[in-house]
Design an enzyme around this catalytic site. Structure first.
Site, PDB file in Angstrom:
ATOM      1  N   GLU A  57       0.811  -1.222   0.000  1.00 26.97           N
ATOM      2  CA  GLU A  57       0.000   0.000   0.000  1.00 26.97           C
ATOM      3  C   GLU A  57       0.845   1.273   0.000  1.00 26.97           C
ATOM      4  O   GLU A  57       1.695   1.464   0.877  1.00 26.97           O
ATOM      5  CB  GLU A  57      -0.915   0.003   1.222  1.00 26.97           C
ATOM      6  CG  GLU A  57      -1.886   1.169   1.258  1.00 26.97           C
ATOM      7  CD  GLU A  57      -3.070   0.867   2.160  1.00 26.97           C
ATOM      8  OE1 GLU A  57      -4.006   0.182   1.705  1.00 26.97           O
ATOM      9  OE2 GLU A  57      -3.046   1.307   3.316  1.00 26.97           O
ATOM     10  N   LYS A  59       0.889   4.581   1.105  1.00 30.81           N
ATOM     11  CA  LYS A  59       0.139   5.192   2.208  1.00 30.81           C
ATOM     12  C   LYS A  59       1.000   6.303   2.808  1.00 30.81           C
ATOM     13  O   LYS A  59       1.743   6.060   3.765  1.00 30.81           O
ATOM     14  CB  LYS A  59      -0.143   4.077   3.228  1.00 30.81           C
ATOM     15  CG  LYS A  59      -0.948   4.455   4.443  1.00 30.81           C
ATOM     16  CD  LYS A  59      -1.146   3.222   5.335  1.00 30.81           C
ATOM     17  CE  LYS A  59      -1.967   3.501   6.539  1.00 30.81           C
ATOM     18  NZ  LYS A  59      -2.100   2.353   7.449  1.00 30.81           N
ATOM     19  N   LYS A 118      -7.845   2.645  -2.568  1.00 32.97           N
ATOM     20  CA  LYS A 118      -8.140   2.602  -1.129  1.00 32.97           C
ATOM     21  C   LYS A 118      -8.773   3.922  -0.728  1.00 32.97           C
ATOM     22  O   LYS A 118      -8.117   4.963  -0.727  1.00 32.97           O
ATOM     23  CB  LYS A 118      -6.831   2.371  -0.382  1.00 32.97           C
ATOM     24  CG  LYS A 118      -6.992   1.865   1.014  1.00 32.97           C
ATOM     25  CD  LYS A 118      -7.368   0.391   0.980  1.00 32.97           C
ATOM     26  CE  LYS A 118      -7.762  -0.159   2.314  1.00 32.97           C
ATOM     27  NZ  LYS A 118      -6.739  -0.010   3.323  1.00 32.97           N
ATOM     28  N   ASN A 184     -10.180  -6.876   8.179  1.00 29.89           N
ATOM     29  CA  ASN A 184      -9.292  -5.826   8.678  1.00 29.89           C
ATOM     30  C   ASN A 184      -9.002  -6.051  10.155  1.00 29.89           C
ATOM     31  O   ASN A 184      -9.899  -6.055  10.990  1.00 29.89           O
ATOM     32  CB  ASN A 184      -9.923  -4.444   8.462  1.00 29.89           C
ATOM     33  CG  ASN A 184      -8.888  -3.326   8.579  1.00 29.89           C
ATOM     34  OD1 ASN A 184      -7.801  -3.530   9.130  1.00 29.89           O
ATOM     35  ND2 ASN A 184      -9.215  -2.168   8.053  1.00 29.89           N
ATOM     36  N   SER A 215      -4.003  -5.121   7.470  1.00 31.50           N
ATOM     37  CA  SER A 215      -3.564  -4.253   8.579  1.00 31.50           C
ATOM     38  C   SER A 215      -2.776  -4.972   9.674  1.00 31.50           C
ATOM     39  O   SER A 215      -3.083  -6.117  10.038  1.00 31.50           O
ATOM     40  CB  SER A 215      -4.737  -3.536   9.258  1.00 31.50           C
ATOM     41  OG  SER A 215      -5.443  -2.724   8.374  1.00 31.50           O
TER      42      SER A 215
HETATM   43  O1  LIG Z   1      -4.236   3.131   8.981  1.00 29.77           O
HETATM   44  C1  LIG Z   1      -4.901   3.889   9.702  1.00 29.77           C
HETATM   45  O2  LIG Z   1      -4.415   4.627  10.570  1.00 29.77           O
HETATM   46  C2  LIG Z   1      -6.394   3.988   9.516  1.00 29.77           C
HETATM   47  C3  LIG Z   1      -7.115   4.835  10.345  1.00 29.77           C
HETATM   48  C4  LIG Z   1      -8.474   4.962  10.177  1.00 29.77           C
HETATM   49  C5  LIG Z   1      -9.135   4.242   9.199  1.00 29.77           C
HETATM   50  C6  LIG Z   1      -8.413   3.398   8.368  1.00 29.77           C
HETATM   51  C7  LIG Z   1      -7.061   3.262   8.520  1.00 29.77           C
HETATM   52  N1  LIG Z   1      -6.324   2.449   7.701  1.00 29.77           N
HETATM   53  C8  LIG Z   1      -6.848   1.862   6.525  1.00 29.77           C
HETATM   54  C9  LIG Z   1      -6.297   0.560   6.190  1.00 29.77           C
HETATM   55  O3  LIG Z   1      -7.096  -0.304   5.909  1.00 29.77           O
HETATM   56  C10 LIG Z   1      -4.820   0.329   6.156  1.00 29.77           C
HETATM   57  O4  LIG Z   1      -4.230   1.391   5.494  1.00 29.77           O
HETATM   58  C11 LIG Z   1      -4.386  -0.960   5.459  1.00 29.77           C
HETATM   59  O5  LIG Z   1      -5.127  -2.052   5.846  1.00 29.77           O
HETATM   60  C12 LIG Z   1      -2.910  -1.199   5.765  1.00 29.77           C
HETATM   61  O6  LIG Z   1      -2.732  -1.286   7.166  1.00 29.77           O
HETATM   62  P1  LIG Z   1      -1.273  -1.241   7.808  1.00 29.77           P
HETATM   63  O7  LIG Z   1      -0.473  -2.308   7.160  1.00 29.77           O
HETATM   64  O8  LIG Z   1      -1.488  -1.509   9.258  1.00 29.77           O
HETATM   65  O9  LIG Z   1      -0.722   0.108   7.544  1.00 29.77           O
END
Ligand SMILES: O=C(O)c1ccccc1NCC(=O)[C@H](O)[C@H](O)COP(=O)(O)O
Length: 276
Positions: A57, A59, A118, A184, A215
Site C-alpha cells: 500500500e 500510504k 483505497k 481488517n 492491517s
Molecule cells: O491506517 C490507519 O491509521 C487507519 C485509520 C483509520 C481508518 C483506516 C485506517 N487504515 C486503513 C487501512 O485499511 C490500512 O491502510 C491498510 O489495511 C494497511 O494497514 P497497515 O499495514 O497496518 O498500515
C-alpha cells in the site's frame, strides 16, 4: 451503518470528508468504465514463483502514523513491484491519508500489476472519481447499501474487495455476493490492531472466496501467521512504507521461501520446543 458515536473521532472525520467528496463527485459527471487487471490471476502468478501474494500500500500518512512520507509515490510503487508485490493499493483519500486520484492514475500508468483504490466509498458517485482495477467497500460504513454499491461497482467493470471486521459483517458481505473479502485487523471504532481478528473470522469464509488479511502485518512471522490462518493474500501499508519499500516488500513476499525462513521465532505461534 454503525452508530457514528461508536467510531474513533478520526474515523468520523474521514467519513464526513468522504461524504463531502461524494457530493462533489455527483456534480462532476462521467461514469467510470474499467477494463481491470485480474487480481486473482496476479495472486496466482505470485504463488507460482514462490512469492507470498502481497498487496503493498502506497500510504503517505494516516491517523495512526507519525509524520508523512513525501517521496514520489510512483517511485515508491515501482519499488514495491520490484520487491515482489503482486498488487498495489493506493490511498486516494486526501485529508487524512495524503492520497489523491491523480497519484492513483500515475501509479496505475507506471506499473502493470492490479491497483486497488483505497478510499472510503459511501456513495455511488464516488466510484466515478478515478479508474482502478479494484475498489474497496467497507461493510461497516456502507451498511444496507452494500448490495447496490457492489452491483454499481461491478457494472463499471471494477473488481470489489469487501472489507469486514467480524462475523456479522462477513455474513452481510457474503449475502451481498462478495467474492473477494478482506478481514481488517484494525478496529475502526478504536483504531486498535489485533491479528487475532483475522484468525477468528477466517474459518467462516467459504473456500471459493478470495480471502485477504489486512492491517497490522509487520514481519515475516506475521505473514506466516496470517497465511497459516487461511489468508490467500495480505494487504500491508505501514510496515512497507517505513524505510526501504523495496527491501521491506521483498522481506514479506519471501516470508515463506525456504532459504529465508527465519529460525528465530518472533511470536508465540512460531514457537517450537526442542526436547533436550
Ligand atoms: O491506517 C490507519 O491509521 C487507519 C485509520 C483509520 C481508518 C483506516 C485506517 N487504515 C486503513 C487501512 O485499511 C490500512 O491502510 C491498510 O489495511 C494497511 O494497514 P497497515 O499495514 O497496518 O498500515
Amino acid at each position: 451503518m454503525d452508530d457514528p458515536d461508536e467510531l474513533a473521532p478520526a474515523v468520523r472525520s474521514i467519513l464526513s470528508a468522504a461524504r463531502e467528496r461524494a457530493d462533489a463527485a455527483a456534480r462532476a459527471g462521467d461514469t467510470a468504465s474499467v477494463t481491470p487487471r485480474d487480481l486473482a490471476a496476479a495472486f496466482e502468478r505470485a504463488e507460482a514463483d514462490g512469492r507470498v501474494p502481497v498487496i503493498a500500500e502506497v500510504k503517505p500518512t494516516s491517523p495512526t502514523t507519525e509524520g508523512s512520507r513525501e517521496d514520489d509515490p510512483v517511485a515508491l510503487a515501482e519499488g514495491m513491484v520490484a520487491g515482489g508485490a503482486a498488487a498495489l493499493s493506493v490511498l486516494t483519500e486526501p485529508e487524512h491519508f495524503g492520497g489523491s486520484v491523480d497519484t492513483l492514475r500515475r501509479v496505475r500508468e507506471a506499473v502493470d500489476v492490479p491497483v486497488l483504490r483505497k478510499d472510503f466509498v459511501v456513495e455511488e458517485a464516488q466510484l466515478d472519481a478515478v479508474e482502478s482495477d479494484v475498489v474497496l467497500l467497507i461493510a461497516r460504513f456502507v451498511g444496507d447499501d452494500l448490495p447496490d454499491l457492489l452491483a454499481a461497482a461491478r457494472d463499471r467493470g471494477f473488481q470489489v474487495l469487501v472489507e469486514v471486521h467480524d462475523r456479522d459483517e462477513l455474513e452481510r458481505a457474503l449475502d451481498a455476493g462478495a467474492t473477494t473479502v478482506g478481514v481488517n485487523n484494525r478496529d475502526l471504532a478504536e483504531l486498535v490492531v489485533d491479528l487475532g481478528t483475522f484468525e477468528s473470522v477466517a474459518p467462516h469464509v467459504p473456500d471459493d472466496v478470495t480471502l485477504i488479511a489486512e492491517s497490522g502485518i509487520g514481519s515475516p512471522a506475521d505473514v506466516r501467521r496470517m497465511r497459516a490462518a487461511g489468508a490467500d493474500a495480505l494487504l500491508v501499508g505501514s510496515a512497507i512504507m517505513d524505510g526501504d519499500v523495496e527491501a521491506n516488500t521483498r522481506e514479506l513476499t519471501r516470508a515463506e521461501a525456504d532459504d529465508d525462513a527465519d529460525p528465530t521465532p518472533h511470536d508465540a505461534t512460531d514457537t517450537t520446543e526442542t526436547p533436550t
